[in-house]
Write a protein that holds these residues in place. Structure first.
Motif, PDB file in Angstrom:
ATOM      1  N   TYR A  26       0.837  -1.203   0.000  1.00 25.93           N
ATOM      2  CA  TYR A  26       0.000   0.000   0.000  1.00 25.93           C
ATOM      3  C   TYR A  26       0.875   1.258   0.000  1.00 25.93           C
ATOM      4  O   TYR A  26       0.580   2.246  -0.686  1.00 25.93           O
ATOM      5  CB  TYR A  26      -0.935  -0.010   1.205  1.00 25.93           C
ATOM      6  N   VAL A  29       2.111   1.727  -3.515  1.00 19.62           N
ATOM      7  CA  VAL A  29       1.067   2.324  -4.351  1.00 19.62           C
ATOM      8  C   VAL A  29       1.017   3.835  -4.133  1.00 19.62           C
ATOM      9  O   VAL A  29       0.907   4.622  -5.094  1.00 19.62           O
ATOM     10  CB  VAL A  29      -0.307   1.683  -4.049  1.00 19.62           C
ATOM     11  N   TRP A  40       1.421  -0.487 -12.270  1.00 18.39           N
ATOM     12  CA  TRP A  40       2.400  -1.259 -11.484  1.00 18.39           C
ATOM     13  C   TRP A  40       2.480  -2.644 -12.111  1.00 18.39           C
ATOM     14  O   TRP A  40       1.528  -3.397 -12.090  1.00 18.39           O
ATOM     15  CB  TRP A  40       1.956  -1.337 -10.028  1.00 18.39           C
ATOM     16  N   LYS A 191      -5.758  -4.553  -4.907  1.00 20.15           N
ATOM     17  CA  LYS A 191      -6.156  -4.124  -6.248  1.00 20.15           C
ATOM     18  C   LYS A 191      -7.195  -2.998  -6.171  1.00 20.15           C
ATOM     19  O   LYS A 191      -7.126  -2.019  -6.921  1.00 20.15           O
ATOM     20  CB  LYS A 191      -6.708  -5.298  -7.051  1.00 20.15           C
ATOM     21  N   TYR A 193      -7.550  -0.875  -3.755  1.00 19.79           N
ATOM     22  CA  TYR A 193      -6.836   0.318  -3.275  1.00 19.79           C
ATOM     23  C   TYR A 193      -6.065   0.977  -4.417  1.00 19.79           C
ATOM     24  O   TYR A 193      -6.109   2.210  -4.593  1.00 19.79           O
ATOM     25  CB  TYR A 193      -5.878  -0.081  -2.150  1.00 19.79           C
ATOM     26  N   ALA A 194      -5.349   0.172  -5.207  1.00 23.76           N
ATOM     27  CA  ALA A 194      -4.565   0.717  -6.321  1.00 23.76           C
ATOM     28  C   ALA A 194      -5.476   1.349  -7.374  1.00 23.76           C
ATOM     29  O   ALA A 194      -5.226   2.473  -7.842  1.00 23.76           O
ATOM     30  CB  ALA A 194      -3.708  -0.384  -6.939  1.00 23.76           C
ATOM     31  N   ASN A 195      -6.533   0.633  -7.748  1.00 26.23           N
ATOM     32  CA  ASN A 195      -7.449   1.148  -8.767  1.00 26.23           C
ATOM     33  C   ASN A 195      -8.095   2.458  -8.333  1.00 26.23           C
ATOM     34  O   ASN A 195      -8.292   3.370  -9.150  1.00 26.23           O
ATOM     35  CB  ASN A 195      -8.527   0.118  -9.092  1.00 26.23           C
ATOM     36  N   ARG A 197      -6.796   4.701  -6.692  1.00 30.12           N
ATOM     37  CA  ARG A 197      -5.792   5.762  -6.824  1.00 30.12           C
ATOM     38  C   ARG A 197      -5.280   5.901  -8.247  1.00 30.12           C
ATOM     39  O   ARG A 197      -4.226   6.493  -8.497  1.00 30.12           O
ATOM     40  CB  ARG A 197      -4.641   5.497  -5.841  1.00 30.12           C
ATOM     41  N   ILE A 199      -4.298   3.568 -10.375  1.00 32.17           N
ATOM     42  CA  ILE A 199      -3.189   2.689 -10.744  1.00 32.17           C
ATOM     43  C   ILE A 199      -3.723   1.318 -11.130  1.00 32.17           C
ATOM     44  O   ILE A 199      -4.466   0.685 -10.361  1.00 32.17           O
ATOM     45  CB  ILE A 199      -2.174   2.577  -9.589  1.00 32.17           C
ATOM     46  N   LEU A 201      -3.024  -2.695 -12.160  1.00 33.93           N
ATOM     47  CA  LEU A 201      -2.065  -3.766 -11.899  1.00 33.93           C
ATOM     48  C   LEU A 201      -1.829  -4.538 -13.189  1.00 33.93           C
ATOM     49  O   LEU A 201      -2.765  -4.942 -13.877  1.00 33.93           O
ATOM     50  CB  LEU A 201      -2.582  -4.690 -10.802  1.00 33.93           C
TER      51      LEU A 201
END
Length: 485
Positions: A26, A29, A40, A191, A193-195, A197, A199, A201
């Motif tokens: 996290y 990210v 990423w 995933k 959390y990344a999406n 923001r 981002i 994967l």
């Protein structure tokens, strides 16, 4: 994939300081978002054999349980501080009992662990989970020997013998399933959390699977095996710039005729798993979908192999029709023929360009920035290359002088100069390994193809990612027109 100019960073999960999908992931990210990176890229996250290679796994589906974050389980209250040093089976057994007693309730925004969620997971993943669970339990019981060395009833996947085994090992089998459930739940949270923001994967799917895997054990008819389930031919690549004897990978080849007659169901199941994990998937050794190098199993090297055609067009058409939301990238490195290019172009798949391959030959080199097209993913180097600084320090003089001439700099600032070249290229996506952002030399190399030692072990340290390095890379992103719109 959208064709807006984007930047990605290549770093495997195991290269994070803690090597898992917990708080470090996290934090990473957040740093990517700070640098205005939108992708990423990792290596395969499947469960590896003892050599830890992400490209030789015991299952095409199962997640790498070493990537499970115990710290995250602790933070969510599923385990106690005095339990964190227990072995994985002991710890996860305790977690499983707590989740079971907690019933349907998840502790993390509806996306965490719950017993009802575990039941749904088992039902949804039944197409691979049952065989994988039996395979792992039998493998442990037989001293981790390859499945072709097991007693015949197990080796032959005899249904009656497997049912009897399952009845007497139910607790063990349930724990293996639950451990996979933990991995997939933790990955899903990362995933999301990344999406959120911005981002995506970006994963990697090896074209072949390991012989000693649940897939080959449970579905031997999909592979080129003899009557005793031994490989008749193995996969690899012919001699190339990595090795004068080629690479004898040792993976079994597919029985493409049977796979196609069945509508590629095994492949669709495999892609289904990857589509849950990633937004983008790189098809490793893409040229093997047009024709793959078959080596007689008796041959000690890859020299005496031959090209065997594959139904790549039919397979890709089936995959894309079934999973229209999944973006694919073709790893089209190595010996690429017009037929391989035609297959990639037929589906408008981005290909890969490696700057470390661009120098030392003529100005018609296909990896030079002026010779690539927009539908490309430009890398300074990949996990199979040295770091850019390590490459520059060790490369032969002709290539170094070619780079100097190309940059019109006698003493370029490396690896910054190569990163700038990649980001300023016409390619819609430029990807930089984390080692280059950190300015590391060859001691941080991830993998050396054709070798089996000192690979896959590199880890970064947070103190290496200074504010200056974050600011410098963010500036490159902005200069190249790849920052957020």
């Amino acid at each position: 994939m959208t064709q807006s100019r984007q930047v990605g960073v290549l770093m495997h999960i195991t290269s994070l300081p803690e090597g898992n999908v917990g708080p470090d992931a996290y934090r990473f990210v957040n740093h990517l978002a700070d640098m205005e990176v939108t992708i990423w890229q990792t290596l395969p996250v499947s469960l590896p054999h003892e050599d830890q290679s992400p490209y030789q796994s015991v299952s095409a589906h199962a997640g790498h349980t070493g990537m499970i974050s115990v710290k995250q389980l602790l933070n969510e209250g599923w385990c106690l501080p005095d339990e964190v040093n227990l072995s994985q089976p002991e710890l996860f057994a305790k977690v499983m009992l707590r989740v079971q007693s907690n019933g349907a309730i998840s502790k993390v925004d509806g996306h965490g662990l719950s017993w009802s969620g575990f039941a749904r997971f088992c039902q949804a993943q039944q197409y691979w989970l049952e065989d994988f669970t039996l395979f792992m339990s039998l493998r442990e019981q037989h001293g981790y020997k390859s499945w072709n060395e097991w007693p015949e009833a197990y080796r032959r996947h005899d249904a009656q013998a497997l049912q009897a085994f399952a009845e007497t090992h139910q607790e063990k089998l349930t724990l293996i399933k639950f451990t996979q459930y933990i991995f997939f739940q933790q990955w899903e949270q990362l995933k999301i959390y990344a999406n959120q923001r911005g981002i995506k994967l970006f994963g990697d799917i090896p074209i072949f699977v390991a012989y000693d895997s649940a897939d080959v054990w449970a579905h031997p008819h999909w592979f080129k095996l003899d009557a005793d389930s031994n490989m008749t031919v193995v996969a690899g690549v012919p001699p190339d710039y990595f090795s004068i004897t080629g690479q004898r990978w040792g993976n079994p080849h597919y029985n493409w005729e049977l796979m196609q007659a069945d509508g590629f169901s095994w492949w669709l199941g495999r892609i289904q798993t990857q589509s849950k994990l990633f937004d983008i998937v790189r098809v490793d050794h893409f040229r093997g979908l047009q024709a793959a190098w078959e080596i007689p199993a008796s041959e000690p090297t890859a020299i005496n192999g031959y090209w065997q055609p594959a139904p790549g067009h039919a397979l890709l058409q089936t995959i894309i029709q079934t999973f229209p939301q999944l973006s694919l990238v073709a790893e089209d490195l190595g010996i690429i023929t017009e037929d391989v290019d035609a297959l990639r172009h037929a589906f408008d798949l981005p290909g890969m360009k490696i700057l470390q391959f661009a120098f030392g030959s003529g100005y018609d080199n296909p990896y030079l920035p002026e010779n690539i097209d927009e539908n490309s993913v430009m890398y300074t180097g990949t996990h199979d290359n040295d770091t850019s600084l390590g490459w520059y320090q060790e490369v032969e003089e002709g290539a170094r002088l070619h780079l100097h001439d190309y940059l019109q700099q006698a003493s370029p600032d490396m690896p910054l100069a190569l990163m700038r070249l990649a980001l300023n290229s016409i390619a819609f996506l430029a990807v930089v390994p984390m080692q280059d952002i950190l300015g590391l030399d060859g001691s941080a190399r991830m993998n050396t193809p054709g070798t089996s030692i000192n690979n896959w072990a590199w880890r970064m340290h947070w103190e290496q990612l200074t504010d200056d390095k974050i600011t410098a890379f963010k500036q490159l992103v902005k200069e190249s027109g790849r920052a957020y719109a």
